[in-house]
Write an enzyme that holds these catalytic residues in place. Structure first.
Site, PDB file in Angstrom:
ATOM      1  CG  HIS A  37      -1.699  -0.712   0.982  1.00  0.00           C
ATOM      2  ND1 HIS A  37      -2.016  -2.079   1.721  1.00  0.00           N
ATOM      3  CD2 HIS A  37      -2.316  -1.411   0.401  1.00  0.00           C
ATOM      4  CE1 HIS A  37      -2.880  -3.071   2.339  1.00  0.00           C
ATOM      5  NE2 HIS A  37      -3.596  -2.676   0.958  1.00  0.00           N
ATOM      6  CD  GLN A  61     -13.498  -5.117  -1.393  1.00  0.00           C
ATOM      7  OE1 GLN A  61     -14.254  -4.436  -1.810  1.00  0.00           O
ATOM      8  NE2 GLN A  61     -12.514  -6.442  -1.649  1.00  0.00           N
ATOM      9  CD  GLN A 149      -0.515  -6.712 -12.782  1.00  0.00           C
ATOM     10  OE1 GLN A 149      -1.224  -6.000 -13.306  1.00  0.00           O
ATOM     11  NE2 GLN A 149      -0.601  -8.042 -13.412  1.00  0.00           N
ATOM     12  CE  LYS A 150      -1.409  -9.427  -2.246  1.00  0.00           C
ATOM     13  NZ  LYS A 150      -2.874 -10.225  -2.804  1.00  0.00           N
ATOM     14  CG  ASP A 151      -5.090  -7.455  -5.330  1.00  0.00           C
ATOM     15  OD1 ASP A 151      -5.559  -8.687  -4.959  1.00  0.00           O
ATOM     16  OD2 ASP A 151      -4.928  -6.579  -4.820  1.00  0.00           O
ATOM     17  CD  GLN A 154      -9.052  -5.333  -6.600  1.00  0.00           C
ATOM     18  OE1 GLN A 154     -10.146  -5.657  -5.572  1.00  0.00           O
ATOM     19  NE2 GLN A 154      -8.307  -4.474  -6.031  1.00  0.00           N
ATOM     20  NE  ARG A 188      -8.627 -12.428   2.334  1.00  0.00           N
ATOM     21  CZ  ARG A 188      -9.440 -11.387   1.241  1.00  0.00           C
ATOM     22  NH1 ARG A 188      -8.683 -10.998   0.470  1.00  0.00           N
ATOM     23  NH2 ARG A 188      -9.867 -11.291   1.870  1.00  0.00           N
TER      24      ARG A 188
END
Ligand code: PAF
Length: 285
Positions: A37, A61, A149-151, A154, A188
């Site tokens: 972040h 979500q 970019q990890k998601d 999304q 997570r």
């Protein structure tokens, strides 16, 4: 740094910046901040006059039975980290501020972007993401909004929404930030037991094995996918959910890989569901 909890306070805070034509960078988050972040904040800081971070664990979500209640929340710590990173204002609303009584409008991307991958196991997830992101974009009216970019799925879904609905803000994707052992940073990761934490870098290792094979000339999509599957399923603590190879348009990659390929994986380690991906650029021969 300001912490704003209502739409009214947000509007009051932003009005002079909008009037003065200042550029605003928005970093939407669900809190539980980590270096990923903060890298979004650094990019937003460099591109814009002011940086607003939203912190909102968005109920729409999360599917029933997912980790909405358990999702890590620590506004005090997040506020300190955001201030150190140079955020100008945090917008941390209560649920009723974004979803007032009677709320009944949702944005649903229905293209290749929401087929397969995480959409398959998380019904309604992306509908919740696009709905809340659109609300946040409308409230903040930033010049740019920043997503990791990890998601990858999304990001593709949000780009599709922004393009189809002619949204004004630029959608900026930022690189994945990793632990020294390769594990992609994620809120997570906090749920992982020590043995699961030791096992979790297998996702990135598997993606790197695939990238090395592609770089050594392997072009078969199926062989690459099988290679990644074998690598992950060899780890007893990993419960593989999917391995996918997609082209730049978000469709299944061609059987002979070419162009820009997204290799993406999802697996469970105990109660944590982790995702990771890499992009491999294959030169035409
Ligand atoms: O990536 C996230 O943290 C969330 O999905 C987002 C974009 C903040 C929307 O709730």
């Amino acid at each position: 740094m300001k912490v704003l909890e209502t739409v009214l306070d947000l509007n009051r805070y932003l009005a002079p910046y909008h009037r003065a034509g200042k550029s605003i960078g928005l970093v939407p988050t669900m809190g539980s901040l980590h270096a990923g972040h903060l890298s979004l904040v650094a990019t937003a800081r460099a591109d814009n006059d002011i940086v607003v971070m939203s912190i909102f664990v968005n109920p729409t979500q999360f599917a029933p039975g997912e980790d909405f209640e358990a999702y890590p929340r620590d506004l005090e710590r997040d506020t300190e980290l955001a201030a150190e990173a140079g955020v100008d204002a945090i917008f941390a609303p209560l649920t009723a501020e974004l979803y007032p009584p009677g709320f009944s409008t949702f944005i649903d991307v229905v293209g290749v972007e929401t087929s397969g991958m995480c959409a398959a196991s998380r019904p309604g997830h992306f509908r919740g993401v696009t709905t809340v992101v659109d609300i946040l974009l409308n409230l903040v009216r930033p010049a740019r909004a920043y997503f990791g970019q990890k998601d990858a799925q999304q990001l593709a879904v949000i780009r599709r929404m922004a393009s189809d609905l002619a949204l004004v803000p630029e959608i900026v994707g930022c690189p994945i930030v990793r632990e020294p052992d390769g594990l992609a940073l994620s809120s997570r990761n906090a749920y992982l037991s020590p043995p699961e934490r030791s096992a979790a870098p297998v996702l990135y290792q598997a993606l790197r094995v695939a990238r090395d094979a592609i770089e050594s000339g392997q072009r078969s999509r199926d062989k690459i996918i099988t290679m990644v599957e074998h690598h992950i399923t060899a780890e007893p603590l990993a419960k593989l959910e999917y391995v996918e190879a997609r082209n730049a348009a978000g469709q299944e990659a061609p059987s002979i890989l070419t162009g820009e390929i997204l290799l993406a994986v999802a697996a469970r380690f105990g109660t944590s569901r982790l995702i990771d991906n890499i992009i491999v650029e294959i030169e035409e021969t």
